[in-house]
Design a protein around this motif. Sequence first.
Motif, PDB file in Angstrom:
ATOM      1  N   LEU A 121      -6.265   6.888  12.352  1.00 15.25           N
ATOM      2  CA  LEU A 121      -5.360   6.794  11.206  1.00 15.25           C
ATOM      3  C   LEU A 121      -4.544   5.514  11.147  1.00 15.25           C
ATOM      4  O   LEU A 121      -3.877   5.269  10.142  1.00 15.25           O
ATOM      5  N   LEU A 163      -1.456   6.493   4.726  1.00 12.05           N
ATOM      6  CA  LEU A 163      -1.381   7.674   3.874  1.00 12.05           C
ATOM      7  C   LEU A 163      -1.240   7.307   2.405  1.00 12.05           C
ATOM      8  O   LEU A 163      -1.619   8.077   1.521  1.00 12.05           O
ATOM      9  N   ALA A 215      -5.546   7.358   0.318  1.00 10.77           N
ATOM     10  CA  ALA A 215      -5.271   7.468   1.749  1.00 10.77           C
ATOM     11  C   ALA A 215      -6.505   6.961   2.489  1.00 10.77           C
ATOM     12  O   ALA A 215      -7.630   7.096   2.008  1.00 10.77           O
ATOM     13  N   CYS A 235      -8.618   6.264   6.411  1.00 10.78           N
ATOM     14  CA  CYS A 235      -8.800   6.573   7.821  1.00 10.78           C
ATOM     15  C   CYS A 235     -10.172   6.063   8.239  1.00 10.78           C
ATOM     16  O   CYS A 235     -10.971   5.626   7.395  1.00 10.78           O
ATOM     17  N   ASN A 291      -7.792  13.320   4.927  1.00  9.15           N
ATOM     18  CA  ASN A 291      -6.775  12.734   4.052  1.00  9.15           C
ATOM     19  C   ASN A 291      -6.111  13.779   3.160  1.00  9.15           C
ATOM     20  O   ASN A 291      -4.912  13.686   2.866  1.00  9.15           O
ATOM     21  N   ARG A 348      -3.612  15.576   5.338  1.00 11.39           N
ATOM     22  CA  ARG A 348      -2.462  14.705   5.582  1.00 11.39           C
ATOM     23  C   ARG A 348      -1.519  14.679   4.377  1.00 11.39           C
ATOM     24  O   ARG A 348      -0.299  14.542   4.547  1.00 11.39           O
TER      25      ARG A 348
END
Length: 301
Positions: A137, A151, A164, A166, A240, A243
């Motif tokens: 992340l 994020l 977002a 990752c 995501n 999150r």
Amino acid sequence: MDRACAGRISPAVMTLPFRKMHGLGNDFVVLDARGRPDLRLTPARAAAVADRHTGVGCDQLIVLEPAEGGGADVFMRIRNPDGSEAGACGNATRCVASLLAAETGRPRVTVRTVSGDLPAVALPDGRWRVDMGPARLGWRDVPLAREFDTLHLPISRGPVGDPAACSIGNPHATFFVPDLSRLRLDTFGPSLERDPLFPERANIGFAQVVAPDRILLAMWERGAGPTRACGSGACAALVNAHRRGLTGRRATVVLPGGELEIEWREADGHVLMAGPVATAFTGELDLDALPEPAAPAHAAA
């Protein structure tokens, strides 16, 4: 693996057996180079195989190589249709795992990629579940060109924005949209893939969360364009979404080619993906018909 399709080369003509496989329509040409290390599959040759008009056609070319150092059953090299190399591919991992299981008789295998080792296990219903490793992340992990909170990224194109990001072995950015049916991938995908914030380009996902355990997803893959399914993209979408507080840690991700079951395990942060595999057909490649590898510099004279 059927050894008739495992890389024997005829001395008379330079041919190489292949399998055409897919996971939910995300399709692959699989070559076994474990007994043939001198294929010299350059980016140009990989692109020629992947071409849907003049080659076999696929979303990715998969080359099986020996796994050096132990700990894995095979090394899986992944080439995109533009010849570039990808770090991981969930749908391809399931396909390769099924071949290794047929070859070894074992329902648990490990596939090595440039992004790490991916353990896979056969499920009773015929699907395969792959441990895609931990979701990464941090902004350097994705990677991003400069520091941002992954994020919420300051990227937008028309009505889509605020993704977002990752890494699931590959860089992913997920854009959340209210109505996926109104979105055209080719309008936004190409420029978002190459946004300056992504120094290695990125896979772009467009996700519509329809329930805490159900996500609709369309993918634009770097180096490939729109695909019917993307395993690592589905993993990124779930990570995501969770999150952002939109889903739980487990969800069904619905792609144009079908459904994947994704879980972001709380205990260790690993992402698990379950889905089907299929073989479409087998054949042989004429290696002499592929573009010639570039001659070494010392041989130019």
